[in-house]
Design an enzyme around this catalytic site. Structure first.
Site, PDB file in Angstrom:
ATOM      1  CD1 TRP A 196      -2.125  -2.215   1.850  1.00  0.00           C
ATOM      2  CD2 TRP A 196      -2.971  -1.310  -0.004  1.00  0.00           C
ATOM      3  NE1 TRP A 196      -3.138  -3.029   1.398  1.00  0.00           N
ATOM      4  CE2 TRP A 196      -3.666  -2.507   0.270  1.00  0.00           C
ATOM      5  CE3 TRP A 196      -3.320  -0.569  -1.132  1.00  0.00           C
ATOM      6  CZ2 TRP A 196      -4.703  -2.981  -0.549  1.00  0.00           C
ATOM      7  CZ3 TRP A 196      -4.359  -1.037  -1.949  1.00  0.00           C
ATOM      8  CH2 TRP A 196      -5.029  -2.220  -1.657  1.00  0.00           C
TER       9      TRP A 196
ATOM     10  CG  ASP B 168      -3.535   3.655   4.105  1.00  0.00           C
ATOM     11  OD1 ASP B 168      -4.629   3.470   4.681  1.00  0.00           O
ATOM     12  OD2 ASP B 168      -3.181   3.043   3.073  1.00  0.00           O
TER      13      ASP B 168
ATOM     14  CE  LYS C 220      -8.949  -3.313   3.703  1.00  0.00           C
ATOM     15  NZ  LYS C 220      -8.102  -2.434   2.906  1.00  0.00           N
TER      16      LYS C 220
HETATM   17  C1  LIG Z   1      -7.519  -1.990   1.814  1.00  0.00           C
HETATM   18  C2  LIG Z   1      -6.435  -0.981   1.907  1.00  0.00           C
HETATM   19  C3  LIG Z   1      -6.310   0.059   0.976  1.00  0.00           C
HETATM   20  C4  LIG Z   1      -7.185   0.175  -0.243  1.00  0.00           C
HETATM   21  O1  LIG Z   1      -8.434   0.610   0.096  1.00  0.00           O
HETATM   22  P1  LIG Z   1      -9.562   0.895  -1.008  1.00  0.00           P
HETATM   23  O2  LIG Z   1     -10.641   1.457  -0.147  1.00  0.00           O
HETATM   24  O3  LIG Z   1      -9.881  -0.407  -1.654  1.00  0.00           O
HETATM   25  O4  LIG Z   1      -9.017   1.888  -1.970  1.00  0.00           O
HETATM   26  C5  LIG Z   1      -5.301   0.980   1.166  1.00  0.00           C
HETATM   27  N1  LIG Z   1      -4.482   0.903   2.220  1.00  0.00           N
HETATM   28  C6  LIG Z   1      -4.563  -0.077   3.128  1.00  0.00           C
HETATM   29  C7  LIG Z   1      -3.614  -0.124   4.280  1.00  0.00           C
HETATM   30  C8  LIG Z   1      -5.549  -1.058   2.998  1.00  0.00           C
HETATM   31  O5  LIG Z   1      -5.641  -2.034   3.907  1.00  0.00           O
END
Ligand SMILES: *Cc1c(COP(=O)(O)O)cnc(C)c1O
Length: 362
Positions: free
Chosen positions: A103, A173, A197
């Site tokens: 990511w 993030d 999540k």
């Molecule tokens: C799942 C995830 C993403 C991507 O998220 P989307 O909502 O599908 O764009 C980005 N960063 C992390 C750490 C993730 O777990």
């Protein structure tokens, strides 16, 4: 009704059963309106109440200070990879990225379109098994910001302590560990997370942004892609994902009912421990991908010594009712995602299944 699955999906992932049942009950008639939440005008008082309650619950659960705005956006965490440099990085300017997995790689790639991002540190050379030590990190006062990924969903590592970046805005993030443990929001200038999540269904992206950062925004960004557009309008500049925000609000209410973030943290620790202990006590039959001091409480990544046996493990686990145990397609192996809504019983069942599988196959 079929029994609820043991859902270890990495995202979208398990939601609390109580929330799903409440939504089901209110599905066609939300609070006597004669309409579903999905059918309400986003300008109606009934919807506005849902929207504002979700914001205030998040502020209270995470102790978000007053100088921050909570925004509900769309486009997932992935759009944040672009929106952050589009708003806060200028051509020729540098931003530091701490590389801890796929990511982070996706995030820096977008920043390259706008300025000069660079690696402050990277754990790529050890297959992203670790989080870089805080003592390894140096920051450059001139940088537009520092970016990190608090929990690495794919490799199963997680920051335990965050770096102190002084006057340089720290951006995180937190898609896969927001609301799983207490965080000091005041250390960050911007936090973002896709909801799917730990917070609710997919379709909503939460952004927590310090108000002074809004003033540093590049003015030439398109209206919809400026944070200030959404901050000025309480995330009602355009039609927000109303049903997703309603579900997110209900998940937050559920977290409150569980006893808040401290109780959730304690449960998450117990859930992760029972699975990590199974791995560590297997005499190498199972082995973790992440180094112990970097292990994630949310995504437990592990392998079996023998690839054929690993396939057999995944097949039999599936037959036994465990969902989502395959590692991410880019790394293989096994992964159990134990987000807030995954009950302890599911983790205990997995630990028992792993123990039995080992007995039968060694
Ligand atoms: C799942 C995830 C993403 C991507 O998220 P989307 O909502 O599908 O764009 C980005 N960063 C992390 C750490 C993730 O777990």
């Amino acid at each position: 009704m079929k029994q609820r699955a043991y859902n270890f999906n990495a995202g979208p992932s398990a939601l609390p059963l109580a929330v799903l049942e409440k939504a089901q009950k209110e599905f066609v008639d939300f609070q006597g309106t004669g309409m579903s939440v999905m059918e309400l005008s986003h300008r109606s008082a009934a919807y506005e109440e849902v929207h504002n309650q979700a914001i205030s619950r998040l502020k209270s659960l995470l102790s978000i200070p007053d100088q921050y705005e909570v925004l509900f956006l769309q486009g997932g965490a992935s759009l944040q990879f672009s929106m952050i440099p589009m708003n806060f990085l200028s051509a020729g300017q540098q931003a530091g990225y701490i590389m801890t997995g796929s990511w982070s790689e996706k995030a820096i790639k977008e920043a390259e379109l706008f300025g000069k991002p660079y690696h402050i540190a990277s754990s790529k050379k050890n297959q992203y098994r670790t989080i870089p030590a805080l003592s390894e990190l140096t920051f450059n006062e001139q940088d537009a910001y520092v970016h990190l990924t608090s929990n690495n969903t794919i490799y199963g590592t997680q920051w335990k302590e965050f770096p102190e970046t002084g006057n340089i805005p720290l951006i995180a993030d937190m898609s896969s560990d927001i609301l799983s443990r207490p965080i000091d929001v005041s250390r960050f200038a911007l936090i973002y997370a896709g909801a799917q999540k730990n917070l609710g269904p997919s379709g909503v992206t939460v952004v927590i942004i310090r108000k002074d950062l809004l003033e540093k925004e590049n003015s030439d960004a398109p209206t919809m892609l400026k944070y200030s557009t959404h901050a000025k309008t309480n995330s009602l500049f355009h039609t927000p994902p109303t049903f997703g925000i309603y579900m997110l609000g209900e998940v937050l209410r559920w977290v409150e009912e569980q006893g808040g973030i401290d109780v959730i943290t304690q449960k998450n620790e117990e859930k992760a421990k029972i699975i990590y202990d199974t791995i560590d006590q297997s005499h190498g039959f199972y082995y973790g991908h992440a180094e112990k001091d970097s292990r994630s409480l949310m995504n437990i990544t592990f392998r079996l010594n023998d690839e054929d046996l690993e396939k057999k493990f995944l097949t039999e686990a599936k037959e036994a009712g465990f969902v989502g145990l395959n590692g991410h397609r880019s790394v293989g192996g096994c992964r159990a995602s134990t987000y807030n809504a995954v009950p302890f019983e599911a983790c205990k069942a997995l630990s028992e299944f792993m123990g039995e599988f080992q007995q039968k196959n060694s």
